[in-house]
Design a protein around this motif. Structure first.
Motif, PDB file in Angstrom:
ATOM      1  N   CYS A  65       1.311  -0.788   0.096  1.00  0.00           N
ATOM      2  CA  CYS A  65      -0.022  -0.252   0.148  1.00  0.00           C
ATOM      3  C   CYS A  65       0.679   1.201  -0.253  1.00  0.00           C
ATOM      4  CB  CYS A  65      -1.066  -0.092   1.340  1.00  0.00           C
ATOM      5  SG  CYS A  65      -2.328   1.736   1.530  1.00  0.00           S
ATOM      6  N   GLU A  66       0.311   2.084  -0.496  1.00  0.00           N
ATOM      7  CA  GLU A  66       1.405   3.200  -1.328  1.00  0.00           C
ATOM      8  C   GLU A  66       0.500   4.182  -1.912  1.00  0.00           C
ATOM      9  OE1 GLU A  66       4.702   4.701  -0.554  1.00  0.00           O
ATOM     10  OE2 GLU A  66       3.831   5.927  -1.375  1.00  0.00           O
ATOM     11  N   LEU A  67       0.974   5.222  -1.136  1.00  0.00           N
ATOM     12  CA  LEU A  67       0.735   6.754  -1.197  1.00  0.00           C
ATOM     13  C   LEU A  67       0.870   7.409  -2.783  1.00  0.00           C
ATOM     14  CD1 LEU A  67       0.654   9.439   1.444  1.00  0.00           C
ATOM     15  CD2 LEU A  67      -1.758   8.657   0.456  1.00  0.00           C
ATOM     16  N   SER A  68       2.257   7.135  -2.496  1.00  0.00           N
ATOM     17  CA  SER A  68       2.330   8.025  -4.432  1.00  0.00           C
ATOM     18  C   SER A  68       2.209   6.708  -5.542  1.00  0.00           C
ATOM     19  CB  SER A  68       4.153   8.299  -3.849  1.00  0.00           C
ATOM     20  OG  SER A  68       4.559   8.398  -4.824  1.00  0.00           O
ATOM     21  N   PRO A  69       1.534   7.392  -6.416  1.00  0.00           N
ATOM     22  CA  PRO A  69       1.711   6.397  -8.068  1.00  0.00           C
ATOM     23  C   PRO A  69       3.040   6.561  -7.931  1.00  0.00           C
ATOM     24  CG  PRO A  69       0.454   8.443  -8.033  1.00  0.00           C
ATOM     25  CD  PRO A  69       0.310   8.620  -6.288  1.00  0.00           C
ATOM     26  N   LEU A  70       3.546   7.670  -8.233  1.00  0.00           N
ATOM     27  CA  LEU A  70       5.884   7.276  -8.685  1.00  0.00           C
ATOM     28  C   LEU A  70       5.765   6.648  -8.236  1.00  0.00           C
ATOM     29  CD1 LEU A  70       6.241  11.209  -8.528  1.00  0.00           C
ATOM     30  CD2 LEU A  70       5.052  10.567 -10.578  1.00  0.00           C
ATOM     31  N   ALA A  71       5.803   6.329  -7.201  1.00  0.00           N
ATOM     32  CA  ALA A  71       6.254   4.734  -5.980  1.00  0.00           C
ATOM     33  C   ALA A  71       5.995   3.891  -7.071  1.00  0.00           C
ATOM     34  CB  ALA A  71       6.391   4.994  -4.726  1.00  0.00           C
ATOM     35  N   ALA A  72       4.932   3.051  -6.945  1.00  0.00           N
ATOM     36  CA  ALA A  72       4.195   2.553  -7.906  1.00  0.00           C
ATOM     37  C   ALA A  72       4.745   2.334  -9.344  1.00  0.00           C
ATOM     38  CB  ALA A  72       2.788   2.312  -7.761  1.00  0.00           C
ATOM     39  N   GLU A  73       4.939   3.430 -10.011  1.00  0.00           N
ATOM     40  CA  GLU A  73       4.602   3.624 -11.017  1.00  0.00           C
ATOM     41  C   GLU A  73       6.898   3.572 -11.088  1.00  0.00           C
ATOM     42  OE1 GLU A  73       3.460   6.858 -13.874  1.00  0.00           O
ATOM     43  OE2 GLU A  73       5.500   7.427 -14.248  1.00  0.00           O
ATOM     44  N   ALA A  74       7.323   3.883 -10.551  1.00  0.00           N
ATOM     45  CA  ALA A  74       9.298   2.933  -9.852  1.00  0.00           C
ATOM     46  C   ALA A  74       8.724   1.751  -9.996  1.00  0.00           C
ATOM     47  CB  ALA A  74       9.689   4.184  -9.304  1.00  0.00           C
ATOM     48  N   PHE A  75       8.227   1.527  -9.053  1.00  0.00           N
ATOM     49  CA  PHE A  75       8.829  -0.073  -8.984  1.00  0.00           C
ATOM     50  C   PHE A  75       8.295  -0.982  -9.697  1.00  0.00           C
ATOM     51  CE2 PHE A  75       7.116  -4.020  -7.837  1.00  0.00           C
ATOM     52  CZ  PHE A  75       7.744  -5.238  -7.261  1.00  0.00           C
ATOM     53  N   PHE A  76       7.206  -1.108 -10.583  1.00  0.00           N
ATOM     54  CA  PHE A  76       6.964  -1.973 -11.278  1.00  0.00           C
ATOM     55  C   PHE A  76       7.721  -1.603 -12.612  1.00  0.00           C
ATOM     56  CE2 PHE A  76       2.475  -2.042  -9.356  1.00  0.00           C
ATOM     57  CZ  PHE A  76       2.486  -3.473  -9.100  1.00  0.00           C
ATOM     58  N   ALA A  77       8.697   0.032 -13.620  1.00  0.00           N
ATOM     59  CA  ALA A  77       9.404   0.047 -14.004  1.00  0.00           C
ATOM     60  C   ALA A  77      10.703  -0.308 -14.267  1.00  0.00           C
ATOM     61  CB  ALA A  77       9.544   1.627 -14.525  1.00  0.00           C
ATOM     62  N   GLU A  78      11.146  -0.851 -12.395  1.00  0.00           N
ATOM     63  CA  GLU A  78      11.960  -1.603 -12.768  1.00  0.00           C
ATOM     64  C   GLU A  78      12.450  -2.617 -11.953  1.00  0.00           C
ATOM     65  OE1 GLU A  78      13.292   1.283  -9.151  1.00  0.00           O
ATOM     66  OE2 GLU A  78      13.121   2.866  -9.827  1.00  0.00           O
ATOM     67  N   ALA A  79      10.893  -3.301 -12.032  1.00  0.00           N
ATOM     68  CA  ALA A  79      11.276  -4.505 -12.648  1.00  0.00           C
ATOM     69  C   ALA A  79      11.597  -4.807 -13.794  1.00  0.00           C
ATOM     70  CB  ALA A  79       9.887  -4.751 -10.882  1.00  0.00           C
ATOM     71  N   GLY A  80      10.445  -4.256 -14.660  1.00  0.00           N
ATOM     72  CA  GLY A  80      10.391  -4.665 -15.963  1.00  0.00           C
ATOM     73  C   GLY A  80       8.820  -4.996 -15.879  1.00  0.00           C
ATOM     74  N   LEU A  81       8.073  -4.681 -15.227  1.00  0.00           N
ATOM     75  CA  LEU A  81       6.437  -5.343 -15.237  1.00  0.00           C
ATOM     76  C   LEU A  81       5.662  -4.184 -15.506  1.00  0.00           C
ATOM     77  CD1 LEU A  81       6.631  -7.265 -12.064  1.00  0.00           C
ATOM     78  CD2 LEU A  81       6.630  -8.677 -14.195  1.00  0.00           C
ATOM     79  N   ALA A  82       4.976  -4.594 -16.514  1.00  0.00           N
ATOM     80  CA  ALA A  82       3.506  -3.134 -16.962  1.00  0.00           C
ATOM     81  C   ALA A  82       2.255  -4.314 -15.741  1.00  0.00           C
ATOM     82  CB  ALA A  82       3.488  -3.586 -18.233  1.00  0.00           C
ATOM     83  N   PRO A  83       1.624  -3.078 -14.596  1.00  0.00           N
ATOM     84  CA  PRO A  83       0.893  -3.373 -14.144  1.00  0.00           C
ATOM     85  C   PRO A  83      -0.641  -3.151 -14.847  1.00  0.00           C
ATOM     86  CG  PRO A  83       1.887  -0.998 -14.083  1.00  0.00           C
ATOM     87  CD  PRO A  83       2.713  -2.110 -14.709  1.00  0.00           C
ATOM     88  N   GLU A  84      -1.544  -3.896 -14.906  1.00  0.00           N
ATOM     89  CA  GLU A  84      -2.831  -4.014 -14.859  1.00  0.00           C
ATOM     90  C   GLU A  84      -3.292  -3.200 -13.071  1.00  0.00           C
ATOM     91  OE1 GLU A  84      -5.126  -6.883 -15.308  1.00  0.00           O
ATOM     92  OE2 GLU A  84      -3.714  -7.753 -17.241  1.00  0.00           O
ATOM     93  N   ARG A  85      -4.220  -2.036 -14.450  1.00  0.00           N
ATOM     94  CA  ARG A  85      -4.558  -1.243 -12.687  1.00  0.00           C
ATOM     95  C   ARG A  85      -6.717  -1.301 -12.513  1.00  0.00           C
ATOM     96  NH1 ARG A  85      -1.253   4.142 -14.434  1.00  0.00           N
ATOM     97  NH2 ARG A  85      -3.138   5.610 -13.280  1.00  0.00           N
ATOM     98  N   SER A  86      -6.705  -1.536 -12.077  1.00  0.00           N
ATOM     99  CA  SER A  86      -8.542  -1.409 -11.014  1.00  0.00           C
ATOM    100  C   SER A  86      -8.226  -0.911 -10.058  1.00  0.00           C
ATOM    101  CB  SER A  86      -8.577  -3.279 -10.372  1.00  0.00           C
ATOM    102  OG  SER A  86      -7.621  -3.939 -10.129  1.00  0.00           O
TER     103      SER A  86
END
Ligand SMILES: C[S@@+](CC[C@H](N)C(=O)[O-])C[C@H]1O[C@@H](n2cnc3c(N)ncnc32)[C@H](O)[C@@H]1O
Length: 218
Positions: A65-86
């Protein structure tokens, strides 16, 4: 700490708390919880921590759980993953490969957003919150975690006034005070913290200690 403080930290890249490795204390102590691989693990205030990847690598389904969408974006980008959003209650769920980050406020989180949980991992979550919010954090965590579930808490403490915070000093007495009513608290390790904020690195500055607690929801 209101949300604007953390949004600004992420916008300005002031994320000195972020580690470039798995936390050694997670690697040391997590296996001792002896959780089955499929166990679902909550990671409150998760940032873009690599520890989410460690937990997923052990076969867990991870719910950060994380307030910042920038953190989530960075997490998935750095893991090389394209997250689904819902949508997930008041949060937005970003998910890929067994890791979800609920982008929103931890204090709004409901069990219906996380799904059933078997464990939690707190590194730099409780200590990121000012004292006025820490009891609410403990209460929300207890609400989300069913009886019998376990977790690891990594907390920091240092002498009064040594640092403005975050991270805030949360000593063993406070951990027992705020989490003890709902969790059995066991101290498993306490040592001088290896990575201390710059303000505490000056010669003669106070030591910061890092403690690991194993918690079991009663
Ligand atoms: C000190 S950082 C720790 C991040 C991560 N646990 C780690 O070990 O790198 C605290 C994080 O909590 C997030 N945060 C602060 N308040 C929050 C809240 N109420 N709900 C969700 N996330 C929050 C901040 O944006 C920040 O990324």
């Amino acid at each position: 700490m209101d949300p604007t403080f953390w949004h600004a930290r992420w916008q300005q890249g002031q994320i000195g708390f972020h580690r470039q490795d798995y936390h050694p204390k997670l690697e040391r102590w997590w296996p001792q919880l002896e959780l089955p691989p499929g166990a679902r693990v909550l990671a409150p205030l998760c940032g873009k921590s690599l520890d989410l990847r460690y937990l997923a690598g052990r076969g867990h389904e991870v719910i950060g759980c994380e307030l910042s969408p920038l953190a989530a974006e960075a997490f998935f980008a750095e893991a090389g993953l394209a997250p689904e959003r819902s949508a997930a209650g008041k949060s937005e769920r970003w998910s890929a490969q067994g890791i979800s980050i609920l982008v929103g406020d931890f204090f709004d989180l409901q069990a219906s957003d996380t799904g059933p949980l078997q464990a939690f991992y707190d590194r730099a979550a409780l200590v990121a919150l000012p004292s006025a919010l820490r009891r609410d954090y403990a209460t929300r965590l207890a609400t989300l975690m069913p009886a019998g579930t376990a977790g690891l808490l990594l907390a920091l403490d240092y002498p009064d006034g040594a640092l403005e915070g975050p991270p805030f000093s949360v000593d063993t007495a406070e951990v027992h005070d705020i989490l003890g009513p709902n969790f059995t608290v066991e101290s498993v390790q306490r040592n001088a913290a290896a990575d201390v904020p710059a303000q505490l690195r000056a010669p003669g500055a106070s030591t910061m200690y890092e403690s690991v607690y194993r918690l079991t929801r009663r």
